[in-house]
Design a protein around this motif. Structure first.
Motif, short mmCIF file in Angstrom:
data_model
loop_
_atom_site.label_atom_id
_atom_site.label_comp_id
_atom_site.label_asym_id
_atom_site.label_seq_id
_atom_site.Cartn_x
_atom_site.Cartn_y
_atom_site.Cartn_z
N PRO A 8 0.95 -1.02 -0.28
CA PRO A 8 0.04 0.05 0.11
C PRO A 8 0.94 0.89 0.03
N GLU A 9 2.31 1.43 0.82
CA GLU A 9 2.89 2.32 0.37
C GLU A 9 3.36 2.96 -0.27
N GLU A 10 3.43 2.27 -2.36
CA GLU A 10 3.34 2.37 -3.27
C GLU A 10 1.97 3.37 -3.73
N ALA A 11 0.81 3.32 -3.39
CA ALA A 11 -0.04 3.87 -3.40
C ALA A 11 -0.67 5.17 -3.62
N VAL A 12 0.27 5.85 -2.25
CA VAL A 12 0.71 6.44 -1.16
C VAL A 12 2.34 7.19 -1.82
N ALA A 13 2.76 6.97 -2.98
CA ALA A 13 3.62 7.40 -3.48
C ALA A 13 3.73 8.92 -4.26
N GLY A 14 3.09 8.99 -4.57
CA GLY A 14 3.09 9.82 -5.66
C GLY A 14 3.36 9.30 -7.47
N GLY A 15 2.18 10.22 -7.58
CA GLY A 15 2.22 9.70 -9.34
C GLY A 15 1.37 8.76 -9.51
N TRP A 16 0.74 8.38 -11.01
CA TRP A 16 0.06 7.40 -10.90
C TRP A 16 0.50 6.04 -11.23
N ARG A 17 1.14 6.29 -12.04
CA ARG A 17 1.66 4.42 -12.46
C ARG A 17 2.17 3.33 -10.98
N PRO A 18 2.98 4.28 -10.05
CA PRO A 18 2.37 3.06 -8.78
C PRO A 18 0.88 3.57 -8.72
N LYS A 19 0.66 3.85 -8.37
CA LYS A 19 -1.06 4.04 -8.43
C LYS A 19 -1.89 2.23 -9.21
N LEU A 20 -1.83 2.50 -10.32
CA LEU A 20 -2.25 1.84 -11.27
C LEU A 20 -1.84 0.16 -11.33
N ARG A 21 0.08 0.12 -11.12
CA ARG A 21 0.40 -1.08 -10.40
C ARG A 21 -0.10 -1.66 -9.70
N PHE A 22 -0.68 -1.03 -9.03
CA PHE A 22 -0.89 -1.38 -7.52
C PHE A 22 -2.23 -1.70 -7.78
N ALA A 23 -2.63 -1.10 -8.30
CA ALA A 23 -4.94 -1.54 -8.58
C ALA A 23 -4.48 -2.59 -9.75
N LEU A 24 -3.52 -2.76 -10.77
CA LEU A 24 -3.80 -4.00 -11.29
C LEU A 24 -3.02 -5.09 -10.58
N VAL A 25 -2.35 -4.93 -9.79
CA VAL A 25 -1.40 -6.35 -8.96
C VAL A 25 -2.93 -7.30 -7.92
N HIS A 26 -3.04 -6.24 -7.36
CA HIS A 26 -3.98 -6.46 -6.15
C HIS A 26 -5.57 -7.08 -6.74
N LEU A 27 -5.85 -6.55 -7.99
CA LEU A 27 -7.09 -6.57 -9.07
C LEU A 27 -7.29 -8.48 -9.14
N ALA A 28 -5.77 -8.98 -9.68
CA ALA A 28 -5.43 -10.09 -10.47
C ALA A 28 -5.31 -10.76 -9.08
N GLY A 29 -4.20 -10.17 -7.82
CA GLY A 29 -4.71 -10.91 -6.83
C GLY A 29 -5.95 -11.96 -6.32
N LEU A 30 -6.95 -10.55 -5.88
CA LEU A 30 -8.20 -11.11 -5.44
C LEU A 30 -9.10 -11.76 -6.34
N LEU A 31 -9.22 -11.82 -6.93
CA LEU A 31 -9.75 -12.80 -8.98
C LEU A 31 -9.15 -14.06 -8.17
N ALA A 32 -7.80 -14.33 -8.10
CA ALA A 32 -7.10 -15.44 -8.05
C ALA A 32 -7.11 -15.83 -6.92
N TYR A 33 -7.08 -15.12 -4.97
CA TYR A 33 -7.71 -15.40 -4.60
C TYR A 33 -9.23 -16.23 -3.62
N SER A 34 -10.33 -15.69 -4.98
CA SER A 34 -11.26 -15.57 -5.09
C SER A 34 -11.29 -17.20 -5.09
N GLY A 35 -10.85 -17.05 -6.66
CA GLY A 35 -11.15 -18.00 -7.62
C GLY A 35 -10.65 -19.44 -6.75
N LEU A 36 -9.46 -19.42 -6.43
CA LEU A 36 -8.56 -20.50 -5.48
C LEU A 36 -8.91 -21.37 -4.08
N HIS A 37 -10.16 -20.07 -3.54
CA HIS A 37 -10.97 -20.54 -2.17
C HIS A 37 -12.25 -20.81 -2.45
#
Length: 256
Positions: free
Chosen positions: A59-88
């Motif tokens: 989450p530190e990346e999301a508040v580090a400033g700039g849109w690229r860290p925020k976009l990367r954070f969002a994409l990584v955790h969206l993929a992580g959520l779908l994988a987590y829920s699908g496996l669960h």
């Protein structure tokens, strides 16, 4: 696991008892199977996904400033959520089917409630990310050495003990590095800028250029020079910020 296991036990117990109270026609074992298989699927198969995604994009990346860290954070955790829920969901459905077969009950039917489970998994996923992030911060603080109040500059045969707050910048000068001090002194020390960076980067000094290391706490201004390069103002001193160091610019622009 010391945190998750007892919490999972409490959740299983509360939810199973709630199902039994709300749905008295259920067989007594069914709610326990539902809740136990859900918890087991998370602990055994899905828990590592929030851990990996938090390590990849904290989450530190999301508040580090700039849109690229925020976009990367969002994409990584969206993929992580779908994988987590699908496996669960996949894991607990197969566990329940096996349990129902063992109890010689009619086959368990999931009924395609993935969206319903995804909403619940979003909450647990977010909690796990927060827990892993907090543990990482605590571990980092535990391992981080105490911040020194000064740095010893070996200028020839003498040692200048300069307070860190008074070191404005460090620049490369051939086989030496030059320390720019707030009082105007510029002592030289035989060392490489890379070696000084290793010692000072954890205390707020940023490599802004291949020849410059600057104290982020001493920044008084930033201005663009065109073509992606910038100039950082450190009181009366000005130092270049190369476009080859984009993370340095983000750190220097961050407040505080």
């Amino acid at each position: 696991m010391l945190i998750v296991a007892p919490v999972a036990l409490v959740v299983v117990t509360v939810n199973a008892l709630t199902h039994l109270a709300d749905l008295p026609r259920l067989a007594a074992w069914e709610p326990w199977v539902w809740e136990a298989t859900s918890a087991a699927a998370i602990v055994l198969f899905a828990l590592w996904i929030p851990w990996l995604t938090t390590a990849a994009a904290s989450p530190e990346e999301a508040v580090a400033g700039g849109w690229r860290p925020k976009l990367r954070f969002a994409l990584v955790h969206l993929a992580g959520l779908l994988a987590y829920s699908g496996l669960h969901v996949t894991a607990f459905v197969w566990m329940r089917k096996a349990a129902y077969a063992l109890m010689q009950a009619p086959a368990y039917e999931f009924g395609g409630r993935f969206v319903y489970e995804l909403r619940k998994d979003l909450i647990s996923y977010a909690v796990f990310v927060g827990v892993f992030w907090l543990l990482a911060i605590l571990r980092r603080r535990r391992d981080e050495p105490l911040r020194p109040v000064s740095f010893d500059i070996r200028d020839g045969g003498r040692i200048i003990r300069a307070p860190l707050s008074q070191i404005v910048a460090v620049s490369s000068a051939g086989n030496y590095v030059e320390f720019w001090l707030a009082d105007g002194r510029r002592p030289l020390m035989r060392a490489t800028l890379a070696a000084i960076e290793v010692e000072l980067e954890r205390f707020g000094f940023v490599r802004a250029h291949r020849s410059w290391l600057v104290n982020a706490g001493a920044v008084t201004g930033l201005r663009p020079d065109g073509s992606g390069d910038w100039t950082v103002e450190l009181g009366a001193l000005e130092a270049p910020v190369s476009r080859r160091y984009p993370q340095a610019l983000e750190r220097l622009r961050a407040p505080g």
